[in-house]
Enzyme design. Structure first.
Site, mmCIF file in Angstrom:
data_model
loop_
_atom_site.group_PDB
_atom_site.id
_atom_site.type_symbol
_atom_site.label_atom_id
_atom_site.label_comp_id
_atom_site.label_asym_id
_atom_site.label_seq_id
_atom_site.Cartn_x
_atom_site.Cartn_y
_atom_site.Cartn_z
ATOM 1 C CB CYS A 85 13.819 95.654 6.618
ATOM 2 S SG CYS A 85 13.417 97.201 5.849
ATOM 3 C CD GLU A 139 6.090 97.836 5.222
ATOM 4 O OE1 GLU A 139 6.913 96.962 4.898
ATOM 5 O OE2 GLU A 139 5.373 98.441 4.400
HETATM 6 P P1 NAP Z 1 11.620 95.416 17.331
HETATM 7 O O1 NAP Z 1 12.470 94.904 18.446
HETATM 8 O O2 NAP Z 1 10.502 94.569 16.863
HETATM 9 O O3 NAP Z 1 11.105 96.843 17.809
HETATM 10 C C1 NAP Z 1 10.333 97.645 16.957
HETATM 11 C C2 NAP Z 1 9.474 98.555 17.794
HETATM 12 O O4 NAP Z 1 8.503 97.764 18.489
HETATM 13 C C3 NAP Z 1 10.254 99.328 18.860
HETATM 14 O O5 NAP Z 1 9.703 100.615 18.989
HETATM 15 C C4 NAP Z 1 9.964 98.488 20.099
HETATM 16 O O6 NAP Z 1 10.095 99.190 21.302
HETATM 17 C C5 NAP Z 1 8.513 98.134 19.856
HETATM 18 N N1 NAP Z 1 8.002 97.040 20.693
HETATM 19 C C6 NAP Z 1 8.692 96.037 21.274
HETATM 20 N N2 NAP Z 1 7.825 95.254 21.984
HETATM 21 C C7 NAP Z 1 6.590 95.774 21.823
HETATM 22 C C8 NAP Z 1 5.289 95.430 22.291
HETATM 23 N N3 NAP Z 1 5.076 94.375 23.068
HETATM 24 N N4 NAP Z 1 4.238 96.194 21.929
HETATM 25 C C9 NAP Z 1 4.414 97.265 21.118
HETATM 26 N N5 NAP Z 1 5.633 97.655 20.667
HETATM 27 C C10 NAP Z 1 6.700 96.917 21.004
HETATM 28 O O7 NAP Z 1 12.509 95.762 16.057
HETATM 29 P P2 NAP Z 1 13.871 96.577 15.969
HETATM 30 O O8 NAP Z 1 14.961 95.726 16.534
HETATM 31 O O9 NAP Z 1 13.695 97.959 16.494
HETATM 32 O O10 NAP Z 1 14.016 96.693 14.388
HETATM 33 C C11 NAP Z 1 14.575 95.688 13.638
HETATM 34 C C12 NAP Z 1 13.532 94.919 12.850
HETATM 35 O O11 NAP Z 1 12.728 95.811 12.108
HETATM 36 C C13 NAP Z 1 14.173 94.012 11.826
HETATM 37 O O12 NAP Z 1 13.518 92.774 11.823
HETATM 38 C C14 NAP Z 1 13.945 94.753 10.522
HETATM 39 O O13 NAP Z 1 13.976 93.940 9.382
HETATM 40 C C15 NAP Z 1 12.622 95.357 10.765
HETATM 41 N N6 NAP Z 1 12.381 96.470 9.829
HETATM 42 C C16 NAP Z 1 11.464 96.315 8.824
HETATM 43 C C17 NAP Z 1 11.251 97.343 7.911
HETATM 44 C C18 NAP Z 1 10.227 97.224 6.812
HETATM 45 O O14 NAP Z 1 9.827 98.252 6.262
HETATM 46 N N7 NAP Z 1 9.779 96.029 6.471
HETATM 47 C C19 NAP Z 1 11.978 98.522 8.031
HETATM 48 C C20 NAP Z 1 12.915 98.633 9.053
HETATM 49 C C21 NAP Z 1 13.095 97.607 9.959
HETATM 50 P P3 NAP Z 1 11.439 99.132 22.173
HETATM 51 O O15 NAP Z 1 12.485 99.801 21.352
HETATM 52 O O16 NAP Z 1 11.076 99.892 23.385
HETATM 53 O O17 NAP Z 1 11.742 97.691 22.426
#
Ligand code: NAP
Length: 460
Positions: free
Chosen positions: A269, A235
């Protein structure tokens, strides 16, 4: 999981310490997956899963205010919005309980072919195995529940890695599920640590069968590449468009967008981002929207008056401010906001943006909407579709023909008519196309991702 090392969790609003969590690494991941595998070996009957999920829904009602404060502090989500997030978990758990009670396979009419004569065929839905759940910061509780609740309904133990900025509500959820709802040990383990340190060993672990990820496309697709042999549900992001036709109720649209573009400072999102307004009503729509955005109260997330608080980090504030400045240098006009109020980026409305500007073509994830006028619905649909994302899009119209064209031609996971693209209820199918992901959440759909069908054939 526990370790002697800990990391401090700080308020994104004013930097004060709000908690400490274990600093986990690959060893704690190994331990958590081993515990989950052991839990899988002692399956929970569907009625028991339903009972736990029902108890969880009731516990979420009891703990709403406490959980809302944790969310508000760790995510800088205004308290009234945080309360809504905590309340939504009730529906998510209830919907998952329904799935636990009713999940079935299907009858397979094997005797429709001559070799199948005399045989009875059907499928069972069986748990795929250990689920690795990785969640983002922006809905630190309900998006965790969107992974944990269907996994329990499916009979799959979970190892959760919450976002580093927002682990506290997930940890409290785990305590509540175990202490008050009867979730046995091993069914939900939490590994707190950075994506690179615990995320990689978790998604690559051979005993993990399902990875369910919500976050950015960059991280999501890299996980899919690393976990090619597993079931991976993504997602991801979006830059949600809304089209407002002259026959549409543009005053209602303006009211809804003044919330939908700015709730949690646009860090959703499906935050409304690109507003395509027909030229005939563009001035009136703008005059309706701008005062509503001006009236939004900026400040402390714990204040009942606050509508918009800080972004998750100073770096994010600087990024969005930089995108606004770049747009202005390219000819865009700031109608309201555009700068910081204290440390908080003010709610901002831009006009005169072009498709190549970051504020239009990328996901802003900040308190910012852009108004773009159009003359022709074909052109508006083409502009709305001109994106790498595809989560939800919307159209306001009083014309049935325009509505039907939009639902057929807007190439998104969800198309909403006379509603903003930011609308979601927790039981609906929710997920996108292209860089918005590859799956649907909502317990009914997530449970099917976390189970597989086993064919059973019986010779009479
Ligand atoms: P993110 O930077 O991609 O982080 C999401 C999660 O992934 C965090 O727990 C992060 O950990 C983890 N992560 C980072 N690098 C990783 C790796 N190499 N392996 C495994 N996990 C890893 O996203 P965010 O900034 O938290 O959230 C914002 C994004 O989420 C936006 O693009 C938003 O649109 C999207 N989103 C989508 C939905 C949907 O349902 N489509 C809903 C909500 C949000 P760390 O925190 O430790 O870096």
């Amino acid at each position: 999981m526990t370790t002697d090392d800990s990391v401090v969790v700080r308020s994104p609003f004013d930097g004060h310490e709000i908690g400490r969590v274990p600093s986990c690494g690959p060893d704690e991941v190994q331990e958590a997956v081993a515990v989950a595998r052991a839990a899988l070996a002692e399956p929970l009957a569907p009625w028991k899963r339903a009972e736990i999920l029902d108890a969880a829904a009731e516990a979420m009602v009891r703990h709403r205010d406490e959980l809302a404060i944790i969310i508000a502090e760790e995510a800088a989500k205004p308290i009234k919005t945080a309360r809504v997030e905590a309340e939504r978990t009730v529906i998510t758990f209830q919907a998952a309980a329904v799935e636990a009670r009713t999940l079935v396979g299907e009858i397979v009419p094997v005797d429709g072919a001559q070799p199948g004569e005399g045989k009875l065929g059907f499928t069972l839905r069986v748990p795929r195995g250990v689920v690795a759940a990785i969640s983002p910061f922006n809905f630190p509780l309900n998006l965790v529940v969107h992974k944990v609740a269907p996994a329990i309904a499916a009979g799959c133990p979970v190892v959760l890695k919450p976002a580093s900025q927002t682990p506290l509500s997930a940890i409290r959820l785990q305590e509540i599920l175990m202490d008050e709802c009867g979730l046995p040990p091993g069914w939900l383990s939490i590994v707190t640590g950075s994506g690179g340190t615990v995320g990689d060993p978790l998604v690559e672990h051979p005993d993990v069968a399902v990875v369910t990820f919500t976050g950015s496309p960059e991280v999501g697709w890299s996980i899919a590449a690393k976990a090619a042999e597993k079931k991976v549900g993504l997602e991801l992001g979006n830059n949600a468009p809304v089209i407002i036709e002259p026959s549409g109720d543009w005053e209602t649209a303006a009211s809804k967008i003044s919330v939908a573009g700015f709730s949690h400072a646009g860090q959703s999102c499906i935050s409304t981002q690109r507003i395509y307004v027909h030229r005939d009503i563009a001035d009136r729509f703008t005059d309706a929207l701008v005062p509503k955005v001006e009236a939004l109260v900026v400040g402390d997330p714990l204040s009942e008056d606050t509508d918009v608080s800080a972004l998750i980090s100073k770096g994010e504030t600087e990024r969005v401010k930089g995108w606004i400045d770049e747009a202005v240098q390219g000819g865009a006009k700031v109608l309201v906001g555009g700068d910081l109020e204290g440390e908080v980026l003010a709610p901002t409305v831009l006009t005169g943006v072009t498709a190549d500007m970051e504020v239009c073509r990328s996901e802003v994830f900040g308190p910012l909407v852009s108004i773009i006028s159009y003359d022709d619905l074909d052109d508006a649909i083409a502009q709305a579709n001109d994106t790498r994302y595809g989560l939800q899009a919307a159209l306001f119209t009083g014309d049935l023909d325009a509505a039907l064209r939009a639902v057929h031609e807007l190439d998104f996971g969800g198309v909403l008519v006379n509603e903003v693209p930011t609308f979601r209820t927790d039981q609906m199918p929710y997920g996108g196309v292209r860089d918005s992901g590859n799956t649907k959440e909502g317990p009914h759909y997530a449970v099917r991702e976390m189970t597989r069908e086993r064919l059973v054939l019986i010779q009479r």
